[in-house]
Design a protein around this motif. Structure first.
Motif, short mmCIF file in Angstrom:
data_model
loop_
_atom_site.label_atom_id
_atom_site.label_comp_id
_atom_site.label_asym_id
_atom_site.label_seq_id
_atom_site.Cartn_x
_atom_site.Cartn_y
_atom_site.Cartn_z
N ALA A 204 0.84 -1.20 0.00
CA ALA A 204 0.00 0.00 0.00
C ALA A 204 0.88 1.25 0.00
CB ALA A 204 -0.91 0.00 1.23
N ASP A 205 0.38 2.29 -0.66
CA ASP A 205 1.03 3.59 -0.61
C ASP A 205 2.44 3.56 -1.21
OD1 ASP A 205 0.67 6.28 0.01
OD2 ASP A 205 1.94 6.11 1.78
N ARG A 206 2.59 2.74 -2.27
CA ARG A 206 3.86 2.70 -3.01
C ARG A 206 3.52 2.96 -4.48
NH1 ARG A 206 7.39 -2.33 -1.46
NH2 ARG A 206 8.24 -1.07 0.22
N LEU A 207 4.31 3.74 -5.14
CA LEU A 207 3.93 4.30 -6.44
C LEU A 207 3.52 3.25 -7.47
CD1 LEU A 207 3.62 6.78 -8.26
CD2 LEU A 207 6.04 6.54 -8.86
N ILE A 208 4.41 2.31 -7.78
CA ILE A 208 4.12 1.34 -8.84
C ILE A 208 2.90 0.48 -8.50
CG2 ILE A 208 5.00 -0.62 -10.16
CD1 ILE A 208 6.31 1.91 -11.02
N PRO A 209 2.82 -0.10 -7.29
CA PRO A 209 1.61 -0.87 -6.96
C PRO A 209 0.33 -0.04 -7.04
CG PRO A 209 3.36 -1.37 -5.41
CD PRO A 209 3.84 -0.22 -6.24
N ASP A 210 0.39 1.21 -6.58
CA ASP A 210 -0.80 2.07 -6.66
C ASP A 210 -1.22 2.29 -8.10
OD1 ASP A 210 -0.84 2.27 -3.92
OD2 ASP A 210 -0.11 4.33 -3.82
N MET A 211 -0.24 2.50 -8.97
CA MET A 211 -0.54 2.72 -10.38
C MET A 211 -1.13 1.48 -11.03
SD MET A 211 2.71 4.98 -11.65
CE MET A 211 2.03 5.15 -13.30
N LEU A 212 -0.50 0.32 -10.80
CA LEU A 212 -0.99 -0.91 -11.42
C LEU A 212 -2.38 -1.27 -10.92
CD1 LEU A 212 2.27 -3.07 -11.39
CD2 LEU A 212 1.29 -1.79 -13.30
N ASN A 213 -2.62 -1.04 -9.65
CA ASN A 213 -3.94 -1.32 -9.10
C ASN A 213 -5.00 -0.43 -9.75
OD1 ASN A 213 -5.84 -2.48 -7.14
ND2 ASN A 213 -5.80 -0.45 -6.19
N ALA A 214 -4.67 0.86 -9.91
CA ALA A 214 -5.60 1.78 -10.54
C ALA A 214 -5.84 1.40 -12.00
CB ALA A 214 -5.07 3.21 -10.45
N PHE A 215 -4.78 1.14 -12.73
CA PHE A 215 -4.91 0.80 -14.15
C PHE A 215 -5.70 -0.50 -14.34
CE2 PHE A 215 -0.58 3.00 -15.11
CZ PHE A 215 -1.16 4.23 -14.84
N GLY A 218 -9.28 0.24 -14.10
CA GLY A 218 -9.82 1.28 -14.96
C GLY A 218 -9.93 2.65 -14.32
N ARG A 219 -9.09 2.91 -13.29
CA ARG A 219 -9.14 4.21 -12.60
C ARG A 219 -7.89 5.03 -12.91
NH1 ARG A 219 -8.01 3.69 -7.88
NH2 ARG A 219 -7.83 1.44 -7.49
N ALA A 220 -8.04 6.35 -12.85
CA ALA A 220 -6.87 7.23 -12.91
C ALA A 220 -6.12 7.12 -11.58
CB ALA A 220 -7.31 8.67 -13.16
N VAL A 221 -4.80 7.25 -11.63
CA VAL A 221 -4.01 7.11 -10.41
C VAL A 221 -3.68 8.49 -9.84
CG1 VAL A 221 -1.76 7.05 -11.57
CG2 VAL A 221 -2.03 5.92 -9.37
N GLU A 222 -3.72 8.59 -8.51
CA GLU A 222 -3.42 9.84 -7.81
C GLU A 222 -1.92 9.93 -7.53
OE1 GLU A 222 -5.09 12.18 -3.86
OE2 GLU A 222 -5.05 10.00 -3.86
N ILE A 223 -1.28 11.00 -7.93
CA ILE A 223 0.16 11.21 -7.75
C ILE A 223 0.38 12.40 -6.84
CG2 ILE A 223 2.35 11.67 -8.90
CD1 ILE A 223 1.11 8.91 -9.53
N ARG A 224 1.21 12.23 -5.78
CA ARG A 224 1.35 13.32 -4.81
C ARG A 224 2.67 14.09 -4.93
NH1 ARG A 224 1.85 8.65 -1.22
NH2 ARG A 224 3.99 8.47 -0.46
N SER A 225 3.73 13.53 -5.51
CA SER A 225 5.01 14.23 -5.57
C SER A 225 5.63 14.06 -6.96
CB SER A 225 5.98 13.70 -4.50
OG SER A 225 5.43 13.81 -3.20
N TRP A 283 1.26 0.82 -20.45
CA TRP A 283 0.05 0.08 -20.08
C TRP A 283 -1.02 0.20 -21.17
CZ3 TRP A 283 -0.87 -3.26 -16.13
CH2 TRP A 283 -2.20 -3.69 -15.96
N GLY A 284 -1.17 1.43 -21.71
CA GLY A 284 -2.21 1.65 -22.72
C GLY A 284 -3.59 1.64 -22.09
N ASP A 285 -4.60 1.27 -22.88
CA ASP A 285 -5.98 1.14 -22.38
C ASP A 285 -6.48 2.39 -21.66
OD1 ASP A 285 -6.06 -1.44 -23.38
OD2 ASP A 285 -5.39 -2.33 -21.49
N ASP A 286 -6.12 3.56 -22.17
CA ASP A 286 -6.59 4.83 -21.60
C ASP A 286 -6.16 5.04 -20.14
OD1 ASP A 286 -7.93 5.59 -23.96
OD2 ASP A 286 -9.63 4.31 -23.43
N ALA A 287 -5.04 4.47 -19.73
CA ALA A 287 -4.51 4.71 -18.38
C ALA A 287 -4.21 6.19 -18.22
CB ALA A 287 -3.24 3.89 -18.15
N SER A 288 -4.42 6.72 -17.00
CA SER A 288 -4.23 8.15 -16.77
C SER A 288 -3.87 8.42 -15.32
CB SER A 288 -5.49 8.93 -17.16
OG SER A 288 -6.58 8.53 -16.36
N TRP A 289 -3.49 9.68 -15.03
CA TRP A 289 -3.13 10.06 -13.67
C TRP A 289 -3.58 11.50 -13.42
CZ3 TRP A 289 0.52 13.94 -12.37
CH2 TRP A 289 1.24 14.47 -13.47
#
Length: 360
Positions: A204-215, A218-225, A283-289
């Motif tokens: 949890a709360d680690r960049l790559i896992p958060d991104m892959l989970n969101a993608f 089908g969700r946009a990923v939240e980036i803080r820094s 990743w493709g598939d309309d992934a976003s942040w």
């Protein structure tokens, strides 16, 4: 450079083997024929690489808390290892703010208990204490930190890793001193790596896992820094360094009993936003942040390791660039989502890495 044949039949004890890095290391050691025993709490996430790749099937896996000294010592005594990798830790910055006692007791006293157990049991030839690049007193320098730089750390996690380094240094001087190697026969090194990434990380709360989970959902990923710069590297890169150090400790003793940095090439120390955009593209598939709003706990903006010593004295250098690493992470995640044999997929990646490194 590591020699796969060295590990055939070697008895290796790993603390924290159920974690992300521990699972990759356990599979690698199984692949090269080591006799492996792990000691750790249950896998820290669900799902986990440990479960998905059935890591326990090829080793002895014992559940235990690194802070339970009597249990830990008995586990080591029963197994009689030749080589020990200490990876058990609370590995995340933000949870260290929520529970600093847990973080310090695990990362600092856990290191004390492990080294004391090794000392009391005896017979161990090589100990590799795994900490983090965040053990250094971060001054936001643009150049890399070298192994002799001051230990420190702003947040409880980073600070606890600096403390663990000081513990290892004290044990090396007080109980595993080079001058008395002919008596105790144990060589102790500490290894420090940057931001380790790869398939099978669900923390949890680690960049790559958060991104892959969101993608994946089908969700946009939240980036803080987005402007923070990190030394990104595939998990197999530092593990190859750890294995190399262990070999040299085993064969050459105290000559290699010191601190070691293992980081990526300079061009792979990239801002968060660069990595995010590359992963979105792969990743493709309309992934976003999107950029997170609100306040967040302090994290270092810039942190980089100088790995000159490892290159010169160990003939070690990174071999997979960041773009290739990101591509492999995407392939791993999609293989898992498609229900493929993830143990074989992970072992195949390890074999490919060994082959490439052998050709260097």
């Amino acid at each position: 450079m590591m020699n796969p044949s060295f590990w055939q039949g070697k008895k290796v004890f790993i603390t924290g083997h159920t974690g992300f890095k521990g699972s990759w290391l356990s599979l690698w050691l199984q692949e090269v024929g080591a006799i492996v025993k792990g000691y750790a709490l249950a896998a820290p996430t669900t799902p986990s690489l440990f479960a998905e790749a059935n890591v326990a099937a090829g080793m002895c896996s014992e559940e235990g808390d690194i802070r339970d000294f009597l249990h830990l010592r008995q586990s080591i005594s029963n197994f009689k290892p030749e080589i020990v990798f200490h990876m058990a830790a609370q590995p995340l910055v933000r949870p260290s703010y929520d529970d600093p006692i847990e973080t310090y007791s695990t990362n600092v006293m856990g290191t004390v208990y492990l080294l004391e157990a090794v000392k009391q049991v005896g017979g161990v030839k090589a100990v590799v204490n795994i900490t983090s690049d965040k053990c250094y007193e971060n001054r936001e320098w643009v150049w890399g930190y070298r192994e002799h730089e001051a230990m420190g750390g702003y947040d409880p996690y980073s600070n606890s890793k600096g403390c663990a380094e000081l513990v290892a240094s004290s044990y090396r001087q007080s109980f595993f001193n080079a001058d008395k190697y002919h008596i105790h026969g144990c060589a102790l090194a500490s290894v420090r790596a940057g931001n380790v990434i790869g398939g099978g990380d669900w923390a949890a709360d680690r960049l790559i896992p958060d991104m892959l989970n969101a993608f994946s959902n089908g969700r946009a990923v939240e980036i803080r820094s987005p402007n923070a710069i990190r030394p990104w590297q595939h998990v197999l890169e530092p593990l190859s360094g750890y294995l190399t150090v262990a070999e040299r400790l085993y064969n050459d003793g105290p000559e290699f009993a010191e601190g070691w940095n293992f980081g990526p090439r300079d061009e792979d120390a990239q801002p968060v936003q660069w990595l995010v955009e590359k992963l979105v593209q792969q990743w493709g598939d309309d992934a976003s942040w999107y950029l997170s709003e609100g306040e967040h706990p302090h994290e270092a903006h810039y942190l980089k390791l100088d790995c000159s010593k490892a290159k010169m004295k160990l003939n070690w250098q990174p071999i997979w660039g960041l773009e290739e690493t990101l591509g492999r992470i995407v392939d791993w995640q999609k293989a898992w989502l498609d229900g493929k044999d993830i143990k074989q997929h992970t072992l195949s990646e390890i074999k490919q890495y060994i082959a490439v490194r052998a050709g260097k």
